[in-house]
Motif scaffolding. Structure first.
Motif, PDB file in Angstrom:
ATOM      1  N   ILE A 192      35.571 -44.514  34.876  1.00  0.00           N
ATOM      2  CA  ILE A 192      36.935 -43.988  34.958  1.00  0.00           C
ATOM      3  C   ILE A 192      37.053 -42.925  36.041  1.00  0.00           C
ATOM      4  N   VAL A 193      36.088 -42.005  36.086  1.00  0.00           N
ATOM      5  CA  VAL A 193      36.146 -40.921  37.082  1.00  0.00           C
ATOM      6  C   VAL A 193      36.088 -41.485  38.497  1.00  0.00           C
ATOM      7  N   LYS A 194      35.249 -42.497  38.696  1.00  0.00           N
ATOM      8  CA  LYS A 194      35.136 -43.094  40.037  1.00  0.00           C
ATOM      9  C   LYS A 194      36.407 -43.840  40.426  1.00  0.00           C
ATOM     10  N   ARG A 195      37.037 -44.478  39.460  1.00  0.00           N
ATOM     11  CA  ARG A 195      38.239 -45.261  39.757  1.00  0.00           C
ATOM     12  C   ARG A 195      39.462 -44.375  39.997  1.00  0.00           C
ATOM     13  N   TYR A 196      39.482 -43.182  39.348  1.00  0.00           N
ATOM     14  CA  TYR A 196      40.636 -42.283  39.485  1.00  0.00           C
ATOM     15  C   TYR A 196      40.141 -40.900  39.917  1.00  0.00           C
ATOM     16  N   PRO A 197      39.686 -40.755  41.137  1.00  0.00           N
ATOM     17  CA  PRO A 197      39.027 -39.518  41.585  1.00  0.00           C
ATOM     18  C   PRO A 197      39.930 -38.296  41.635  1.00  0.00           C
ATOM     19  N   THR A 198      41.235 -38.490  41.623  1.00  0.00           N
ATOM     20  CA  THR A 198      42.141 -37.339  41.741  1.00  0.00           C
ATOM     21  C   THR A 198      42.668 -36.856  40.395  1.00  0.00           C
ATOM     22  N   ILE A 199      42.296 -37.543  39.311  1.00  0.00           N
ATOM     23  CA  ILE A 199      42.809 -37.191  37.981  1.00  0.00           C
ATOM     24  C   ILE A 199      41.761 -36.369  37.220  1.00  0.00           C
ATOM     25  N   HIS A 200      42.246 -35.385  36.469  1.00  0.00           N
ATOM     26  CA  HIS A 200      41.384 -34.541  35.629  1.00  0.00           C
ATOM     27  C   HIS A 200      41.183 -35.242  34.278  1.00  0.00           C
ATOM     28  N   PHE A 201      39.898 -35.444  33.877  1.00  0.00           N
ATOM     29  CA  PHE A 201      39.572 -36.090  32.603  1.00  0.00           C
ATOM     30  C   PHE A 201      38.772 -35.141  31.714  1.00  0.00           C
ATOM     31  N   ASP A 202      39.218 -35.005  30.456  1.00  0.00           N
ATOM     32  CA  ASP A 202      38.475 -34.267  29.428  1.00  0.00           C
ATOM     33  C   ASP A 202      37.791 -35.260  28.492  1.00  0.00           C
ATOM     34  N   PHE A 203      36.592 -34.894  28.005  1.00  0.00           N
ATOM     35  CA  PHE A 203      35.917 -35.702  26.984  1.00  0.00           C
ATOM     36  C   PHE A 203      35.988 -34.961  25.651  1.00  0.00           C
TER      37      PHE A 203
END
Length: 504
Positions: A192-203
């Motif tokens: 997910i992080v690689k596919r959407y590099p500009t979005i902030h993701f929390d786990f």
């Protein structure tokens, strides 16, 4: 270069979903201040919208304080795709960040909402826009995201493609049922992080298989930008990823990751949350449990004396704590010496040997021995060594029943002869003394007069503590004191009496 991640504490929202736990409005405000100001987490999730009047008042109190301190963007509320009802509730409560709960798996979407992806996305877009119109910032939860990645990844990526077009700040990836393995966590987050590099993701990890901290580590290695944690691992079912353990792991094993959390405040906050909730901290819980910095085996204490052989980077001082050395049947001489050193006491080798034997004896009886008990034990042991024992209290039966006088049956050995008597009294110890007097009358002997009786336990102890009974006896020649030590008050008095019998 190390990168700094965000820590969002959800103790006041997800943590409150622990069975039987409910914070008052004042407790929520106190914890909100402590989490943001002292512990310095980046954000806090404080409530679910539209739950109750009490929850509304709690959020209002927090947002009023946060507004004064310029911290409103650090306070978040769980909301729902409900046509704007949650937005109205938030606006009235003064909150400015919503964490919008949506469906992150086809299973949840089709069976709980009974909607198509397009219908769901349309409702989400409406709520996001309503929030934007009211000055409310939006983060989006993908509920059951972990199962979504396992069983319906096409749907998850369709959903993420849609969210990438929306004016949202963060996407929150929960392992809602705590089912992920560490390898899966890394794989899914990395994709997910690689596919959407500009979005902030929390786990957002749960702990149903006791894998939450491992999963947290893997999510960070895979590139997650933030974590959701709770104090003491509180939360639904087996709870969430615990804050203290996670921070310690990041600081010690992930040098490429930084947080703003103040490590030395973790224990203080942990204890306060435990007090507010009545949700006790297991003694063996890492970092904040009572036993984690306690050495029990004597060989460990000996090793600590020899170049700190049993120390690790997990030092108690980091968390405002101290290392302790337990006293019990496995403690041995080294543990006792450590405790004596801390108390500023000195004994010779023979005295240490006797004290060690007594502590092992108590440990075999499953008595709990603490450092504060040690002076009493020393006094008892050294007092016992001041005479040669000729009188032995062999056995006794103490009875106490409502409506009946207490009674004692006593068997005692004096110079090799056995005597047995029974008597009643105003209490169990009084009955014991009356039986003893009968025996000594048979021997044409008298007993000293009891003129003072005092019982004490170590400060801060509970009902299972060792207690010391000090009895002052009066004879024609002088007064003297004997002491007895036991977890039972009457038994400790009997032990003090046995010492008196030997002294006379």
């Amino acid at each position: 270069m190390a990168r700094t991640i965000e820590i969002m504490d959800t103790t006041l929202r997800d943590g409150e979903q622990t069975s039987g736990v409910s914070f008052t409005a004042s407790e929520k405000l106190t914890l909100a201040k402590l989490l943001l100001e002292e512990l310095k987490v980046d954000r806090i999730e404080v409530a679910s919208a539209r739950v109750s009047e009490g929850e509304f008042n709690a959020v209002k109190n927090i947002t009023e304080w946060a507004a004064e301190e310029n911290r409103l963007t650090q306070v978040e509320v769980l909301t729902f795709v409900d046509g704007g009802a949650s937005i109205k509730w938030m606006k009235k409560a003064g909150a400015r960040v919503q964490n919008l709960l949506t469906k992150g798996s086809m299973n949840h979407l089709t069976h709980q909402l009974k909607k198509t992806p397009e219908e769901h996305f349309e409702g989400i877009a409406e709520v996001v826009q309503l929030g934007l119109d009211e000055g409310i910032e939006t983060n989006v939860y993908l509920e059951d995201w972990s199962n979504g990645m396992r069983n319906s990844p096409d749907y998850v990526f369709q959903f993420l493609d849609f969210l990438a077009t929306q004016p949202i700040k963060r996407i929150l990836l929960p392992d809602t049922l705590g089912v992920l393995t560490p390898s899966e966590t890394f794989e899914y987050v990395e994709k997910i992080v690689k596919r959407y590099p500009t979005i902030h993701f929390d786990f957002h990890g749960h702990n149903d298989y006791d894998l939450s901290v491992s999963n947290v580590m893997e999510s960070l290695k895979a590139g997650a930008h933030g974590l959701h944690l709770t104090v003491n691992g509180m939360g639904e079912r087996a709870g969430n990823a615990p804050l203290a353990s996670t921070i310690a792991v990041i600081n010690d094993f992930l040098p490429e990751i930084n947080t703003k959390v103040i490590e030395s405040s973790l224990y203080k906050v942990s204890k306060l949350v435990s007090t507010f909730t009545g949700f006790s901290i297991p003694a063996n819980k890492p970092v904040v449990g009572e036993n984690v910095f306690t050495q029990t085996a004597g060989i460990h204490a000996d090793g600590d004396n020899k170049n700190n052989l049993y120390f690790s980077n997990l030092m108690p001082e980091r968390f405002g704590r101290k290392r302790q050395y337990a006293l019990g049947k496995t403690s041995g001489k080294a543990n006792i010496l450590k405790n004596l050193q801390e108390l500023g006491l000195t004994l010779n080798d023979e005295e240490v040997k006797k004290v060690t034997e007594r502590i092992i004896e108590l440990g075999d009886k499953k008595e709990k021995v603490t450092k504060d008990d040690l002076p009493y034990i020393i006094s008892d042991v050294l007092d016992s060594s001041s005479f040669k024992q000729k009188v032995f209290i062999k056995s006794y039966v103490l009875t106490h029943a409502k409506g009946l006088m207490p009674s004692t049956t006593l068997c005692i050995e004096i110079d090799g002869d056995l005597y047995e008597e029974n008597a009643q009294g105003d209490g169990q110890f009084d009955a014991f003394m009356n039986a003893l007097k009968k025996i000594y009358e048979k021997r044409d002997s008298s007993l000293p007069k009891l003129i003072d009786y005092a019982v004490r336990i170590p400060p801060g102890s509970s009902s299972d503590a060792l207690c010391e009974t000090m009895i002052t006896w009066k004879t024609k020649k002088n007064d003297f004191v004997t002491t007895g030590l036991d977890s039972d008050q009457t038994v400790s008095a009997i032990k003090a009496t046995e010492k008196m019998l030997n002294l006379i």
